[in-house]
Enzyme design. Structure first.
Site: not given
Ligand code: ARG
Length: 702
Positions: A168, A264
């Site tokens: 991300h 996050c």
């Molecule tokens: N386990 C989640 C995923 O893989 C973690 C999300 C983390 N969020 C972020 N905005 N980076 O989607």
């Protein structure tokens, strides 16, 4: 507390690592402690509450990642673009977030189905609100970015993520107040890094190293001059302090196990709109058509790979599958690229694969005038070995003198387009630029053709003896055909031909009319004549295979003798050279060209040390060739490969698989590579030719 500022969080009541959808989750299933997670979350909640209002959304059983509210959607003003999760594991969160936004007075936009976008996890506003940085590559699709630009009326800058660990944008990129940027450059491709550097001056870029990146230092919440993060190195803390920020560390190790940290776990739901700014995205889309054995030849995969590798994205609009083995397929693919430049890069590669715009979008090629001799306008189309046509007055016109790495030029009004090297461009030449109205004609390769092309350098890269014999039989037959039909075979040869004892065989091929032109460097001629005059090749006795005392001087003596004669031809006339490849060339009027290089001894009087002249000689001698036999000379063979259009049969023989692969990798069906000792190859070849007494007998054998 900055009272107007609000964040959305989701209590971790049902948080756990239940599945693996990113590399951080691997090995962590059910390894996080709920109590510790709750405690860490509470602490973060408190810190944020000191500076802003925190709204809560109800956690739901069975959707453990809902704690990561950054992925709920992307908010700007009172508008939100709801996330469409890439992984089905998280899609269950969508209705709950949607409900929250609706209940809180947001206008909710939803992307088309199958167009993933993961909210503020992948889209971060510049803190001055000037534009939106949007990530793609893992979770969000590039095609979602134009929707963001349209619905949020903001400029979108697309950044491509390259490292799976930073899947991300908010895991490796954090815009800060006052135009600062905290980020991890290796997470992005080169083009994106350039975009970042163009927008954020160096003094404002806080680039971090891997140790900070992997503890999620970029996954920070920035409220005015405060930066809240899991952990940062002393060095990073110092740099942030120097830039005027106050760093608050709060451990979030339990959430790191799911691949997230402070950013996050929060979503800023108040983002002021700058009304004077308006939406735009530099993203471009175009549709192309592909036809041929798209599946069998792997063409469709190649095309899609080209798009993705260059940083674009695609949508297959339709695919008409040819059902029979012989029938061809066709497809229309929508190509998206983050910028005009990248679109042109992608399009030119797709053109090389034979792609065309759909009929309604066909236009004439674009021309620009050369204003400096030997220099082209910047975005000239670079040619390939494939037959190429350009569109002029709504008709396709074939380009002449096809070769690779040239420009397409009209020298006079009404003249036919031709390939011209940059150095040959003249002021006033009209040159094809851009990617409009250009097509290459690729033969539809069948499965069988592809297999023969690959036969000899597959796997371990060394052909088995039997396979070499088989290919030699085939080549011998073709050589005989070409000779009997008055065709043209050009040989490029390196000195290894002589060192491996192949000299006498190549000489025989010349003598018997199988070779119509010979290309090489100084060395092959020197060692060929050394063998003829002194019986050695680079001082090695060719009969006994041992070095001769003082033999390393032999080749210089030969060079000297030929220099005294004035040329190779005169050395033959004067009886100084009485056998060998060059003797036969002179005797049978076979033209040869020797191209010089920096390492040449002598050189021989015939060696052309002006490389532009040498290239011109080569080009002239190659013209009209039916087959080019490349014998153990990487340099000369690659040079020749670049000048030769597709459609000419190329046989490359070298003991080094890398050379063979490089040359056979032209992607044209006519090239074939043989990994073997060239002396052995030539000896098998002449044996085989001796056996073929008549072409009719040869036909029976096949
Ligand atoms: N386990 C989640 C995923 O893989 C973690 C999300 C983390 N969020 C972020 N905005 N980076 O989607």
């Amino acid at each position: 507390m900055t009272s107007s500022l609000r964040f959305l969080m989701c209590p971790p009541d049902h948080y756990d690592v239940d599945y693996v959808i990113n590399p951080w989750m691997e090995g962590n299933i059910h390894k996080s402690s709920r109590d510790r997670a709750a405690e860490q979350w509470q602490k973060l909640h408190h810190i944020i509450q000191d500076h802003a209002i925190v709204d809560l959304v109800n956690p739901q059983v069975g959707i453990p990642d809902m704690v990561f509210t950054a992925n709920a959607g992307l908010v700007l003003g009172k508008t939100v673009v709801l996330s469409r999760f890439f992984h089905k594991e998280r899609q269950g969160e969508e209705p709950f977030f949607k409900q929250w936004f609706e209940e809180n007075g947001y206008t909710v936009y939803e992307l088309p189905k199958d167009l993933p976008f993961e909210g503020a996890g992948d889209a971060l506003l510049d803190r001055e609100g000037r534009w939106l940085w949007a990530g793609y590559g893992f979770r969000s699709e590039l095609d979602s970015h134009p929707y963001l630009a349209k619905w949020l009326d903001i400029e979108v800058v697309s950044l491509r993520l390259m490292d799976e660990r930073f899947y991300h944008l908010d895991t490796c990129f954090c815009p800060l107040n006052n135009g600062y940027l905290l980020y991890y450059p290796p997470a992005f491709d080169a083009y994106s890094n350039r975009m970042i550097e163009m927008r954020v001056p160096q003094s404002k870029r806080i680039a971090i190293a891997e140790p900070d990146a992997v503890t999620f230092a970029c996954n920070a919440v920035n409220i005015e001059n405060i930066v809240i993060l899991n952990q940062a190195s002393d060095d990073l803390k110092q740099r942030l302090t120097k830039a005027g920020f106050r760093v608050i560390e709060t451990p979030l190790t339990e959430f790191l196990k799911a691949g997230g940290a402070s950013k996050c776990l929060t979503l800023r739901v108040t983002e002021p709109v700058r009304v004077e700014l308006h939406g735009s995205a530099s993203i471009e889309s175009r549709t192309v058509r592909l036809e041929g054995h798209l599946l069998d030849s792997g063409l469709i995969n190649q095309a899609l790979d080209v798009i993705i590798e260059a940083g674009g994205s695609f949508q297959v609009l339709n695919f008409n599958l040819g059902e029979q083995r012989q029938s061809t397929s066709s497809a229309e693919v929508k190509v998206t690229a983050p910028s005009h430049d990248l679109m042109e890069t992608i399009m030119s590669q797709l053109i090389d694969l034979g792609a065309l715009p759909p009929p309604q979008e066909l236009c004439n090629c674009q021309l620009e005038t050369v204003v400096q001799a030997g220099v082209s306008p910047d975005d000239f189309y670079v040619t390939t070995i494939y037959p190429t046509e350009v569109r002029l007055d709504d008709r396709w016109v074939k380009v002449e003198k096809q070769r690779m790495d040239a420009a397409i030029v009209f020298t006079d009004k009404g003249s036919r387009p031709q390939c011209k090297l940059l150095r040959d461009l003249e002021v006033g030449d009209q040159l094809v630029v851009g990617v409009e109205g250009i097509r290459t004609i690729r033969k539809t390769e069948s499965r069988e053709q592809r297999n023969t092309q690959e036969f000899s350098f597959m796997g371990a890269g060394v052909s088995s003896e039997r396979r070499v014999e088989l290919v030699v039989e085939q080549i011998a037959w073709e050589l005989r055909q070409i000779r009997d039909q008055g065709g043209k075979v050009v040989v490029t040869a390196g000195p290894v031909v002589i060192h491996t004892g192949g000299g006498e065989h190549l000489a025989q091929l010349v003598r018997e009319g199988y070779v119509q032109a010979l290309l090489g460097g100084n060395a092959i001629a020197v060692h060929d004549m050394e063998q003829s005059i002194m019986g050695t090749s680079l001082g090695v006795d060719m009969k006994r295979g041992v070095s001769v005392r003082g033999g390393h001087r032999h080749h210089l003596k030969v060079i000297n003798a030929v220099r005294r004669s004035g040329s190779i031809a005169q050395a033959v006339e004067q009886g100084i050279v009485r056998s060998g490849i060059f003797y036969e060339c002179v005797r049978h009027n076979i033209p040869f060209s020797l191209a010089g290089s920096i390492r040449d001894d002598g050189p021989l009087p015939d060696t052309q040390m002006d490389l532009i002249k040498a290239q011109e000689d080569y080009t002239r001698l190659i013209e009209g060739a039916d087959m080019i036999l490349m014998l153990s000379s990487m340099l000369h063979s690659i040079g020749v490969g670049n000048m030769t259009p597709a459609g000419v049969r190329m046989v490359c023989v070298d003991i080094n698989p890398a050379v063979v692969t490089k040359l056979s990798d032209r992607g044209s069906v006519e090239s074939v590579g043989v990994v073997t000792d060239v002396g052995l190859f030539l000896s098998l070849l002449v044996q085989q030719l001796d056996k073929l007494t008549s072409p009719y007998q040869a036909v029976e054998r096949v």
